[in-house]
Motif scaffolding. Structure first.
Motif, PDB file in Angstrom:
ATOM      1  N   ALA A  25       0.885  -1.173   0.000  1.00 23.10           N
ATOM      2  CA  ALA A  25       0.000   0.000   0.000  1.00 23.10           C
ATOM      3  C   ALA A  25       0.920   1.219   0.000  1.00 23.10           C
ATOM      4  O   ALA A  25       1.825   1.318   0.840  1.00 23.10           O
ATOM      5  N   THR A  27      -0.311   4.753  -1.337  1.00 24.45           N
ATOM      6  CA  THR A  27      -1.161   5.913  -1.017  1.00 24.45           C
ATOM      7  C   THR A  27      -2.606   5.423  -0.998  1.00 24.45           C
ATOM      8  O   THR A  27      -2.919   4.354  -1.547  1.00 24.45           O
ATOM      9  N   GLU A  28      -3.483   6.220  -0.401  1.00 27.90           N
ATOM     10  CA  GLU A  28      -4.890   5.828  -0.366  1.00 27.90           C
ATOM     11  C   GLU A  28      -5.446   5.743  -1.788  1.00 27.90           C
ATOM     12  O   GLU A  28      -6.205   4.833  -2.115  1.00 27.90           O
ATOM     13  N   GLU A  29      -5.019   6.678  -2.650  1.00 28.18           N
ATOM     14  CA  GLU A  29      -5.520   6.697  -4.033  1.00 28.18           C
ATOM     15  C   GLU A  29      -5.074   5.431  -4.772  1.00 28.18           C
ATOM     16  O   GLU A  29      -5.842   4.817  -5.502  1.00 28.18           O
ATOM     17  N   MET A  32      -7.014   2.363  -3.465  1.00 27.65           N
ATOM     18  CA  MET A  32      -8.447   2.427  -3.805  1.00 27.65           C
ATOM     19  C   MET A  32      -8.653   2.209  -5.296  1.00 27.65           C
ATOM     20  O   MET A  32      -9.533   1.450  -5.709  1.00 27.65           O
ATOM     21  N   GLU A  66      -1.381   3.499   9.215  1.00 32.07           N
ATOM     22  CA  GLU A  66      -2.239   4.367   8.395  1.00 32.07           C
ATOM     23  C   GLU A  66      -2.906   3.583   7.248  1.00 32.07           C
ATOM     24  O   GLU A  66      -4.075   3.803   6.915  1.00 32.07           O
ATOM     25  N   GLY A  67      -2.148   2.663   6.669  1.00 29.75           N
ATOM     26  CA  GLY A  67      -2.661   1.893   5.535  1.00 29.75           C
ATOM     27  C   GLY A  67      -3.836   1.002   5.910  1.00 29.75           C
ATOM     28  O   GLY A  67      -4.655   0.644   5.055  1.00 29.75           O
ATOM     29  N   SER A  69      -6.407   1.755   7.693  1.00 30.40           N
ATOM     30  CA  SER A  69      -7.692   2.455   7.521  1.00 30.40           C
ATOM     31  C   SER A  69      -8.018   2.585   6.035  1.00 30.40           C
ATOM     32  O   SER A  69      -9.199   2.607   5.661  1.00 30.40           O
ATOM     33  N   TRP A  70      -7.011   2.619   5.164  1.00 28.51           N
ATOM     34  CA  TRP A  70      -7.296   2.602   3.717  1.00 28.51           C
ATOM     35  C   TRP A  70      -7.963   1.274   3.352  1.00 28.51           C
ATOM     36  O   TRP A  70      -8.905   1.229   2.555  1.00 28.51           O
ATOM     37  N   GLU A  73     -11.532   1.303   4.254  1.00 26.84           N
ATOM     38  CA  GLU A  73     -12.307   2.059   3.249  1.00 26.84           C
ATOM     39  C   GLU A  73     -12.606   1.191   2.035  1.00 26.84           C
ATOM     40  O   GLU A  73     -13.697   1.236   1.467  1.00 26.84           O
TER      41      GLU A  73
END
Ligand code: PEP
Ligand code: MN
Length: 261
Positions: A25, A27-29, A32, A66-67, A69-70, A73
């Motif tokens: 992982a 970035t969140e982008e 996702m 942090e990853g 929580s991605w 999502e």
């Protein structure tokens, strides 16, 4: 070893069970976007490394907590199951806190009985599927030992991942397949689901398709494949990741001769 066969409800109807997602992982982008592309092609289990065991210091060592929580999502947005690698009891605690659906133990960790025992102890009383990669060295007993440690801690939904064995000569494979070792694992523990990880065996995109086919011909249950929305700029394992589109193409070409269906 008594095992429950259902790793995750709804994903075992037919071979292969596919787990896909980026090596890391980033970035969140990135996660996702990759997850949405995979979900739209029917992939139900997402993978992404949050804590990355790198051979040398200075590489990308993962985004950490942090990853997670991605990944939560991604579950919400796509309905996929999510999975990540754990190497310590702290990782396990964080992953459980964030409702990760499936955990795997990496090849460097499964070579270390203290680390595996620590993970097993932190999972006592928890009902979650755990996949154990073979240790980096071709030591079947060490692999079985890791499975036994998790099993003795009460984990019933267990599986194995064949990711090849470390070798000094990397002319063709990044990690030698030595197929006879997972085949012997199946003989020793007949009802254990076994996945093949063609990404870490091959180390390059061109080898994903033939390795997947070999795994299917050998009656493996599943595949765990690295897929990234933009593989060329991946922060780890760039040369072996494929786009969701290419992954879909590869999976559609597989010839599945299923002995059990
Ligand atoms: C991974 O799955 O990205 C990974 C680090 O794999 P392995 O433990 O097989 O080297
Ligand atoms: Mn990787």
């Amino acid at each position: 070893m008594e095992l429950e066969s259902i790793l995750l409800p709804g994903v075992e109807a037919k071979r292969p069970i596919v787990i896909a997602g980026p090596c890391s992982a980033e970035t969140e982008e990135q996660v996702m976007e990759t997850a949405k592309q995979l979900a739209s092609r029917g992939i139900k289990i997402f993978r992404a490394g949050i804590w990355k065991p790198r051979t040398k210091p200075g590489g990308f060592e993962g985004v950490g907590v942090e990853g997670l929580s991605w990944l939560q999502e991604i579950k919400k947005e796509t309905g996929m199951y999510v999975s990540t690698e754990v190497a310590t009891s702290k990782h396990v605690d964080e992953a459980l806190k964030h409702n990760i659906d499936l955990l795997w133990i990496g090849a460097r960790t499964s070579a270390n009985p203290f680390a595996v025992q620590e993970i097993a102890d932190s999972l006592r009383g928890v009902d979650i599927p755990v996949l154990i990669k073979n240790p980096v060295n071709p030591d079947l007993e060490l692999w079985i030992g890791a499975l036994e440690r998790l099993h003795n801690a009460g984990i019933k939904r267990l599986g194995a991942i064949h990711r090849g064995f470390s070798t000094y000569d990397k002319k063709i494979y990044r990690n030698l397949p030595q197929w006879h070792i997972p085949i012997e694992l199946r003989r020793r523990i007949p009802n254990l689901p076994i996945f093949c990880d063609p990404s870490h065996i091959g180390g390059k995109r061109e080898l994903i398709a033939p390795l997947c086919q070999q795994a299917m011909d050998l009656n493996f249950d599943g595949l765990i494949i690295e897929s990234h929305c933009n593989p060329d700029v991946a922060l780890s394992d760039a040369s072996q990741q494929v786009t969701p589109d290419i992954l879909d193409y590869i999976l559609n070409l597989l010839v599945i001769r299923n002995e059990t269906q």
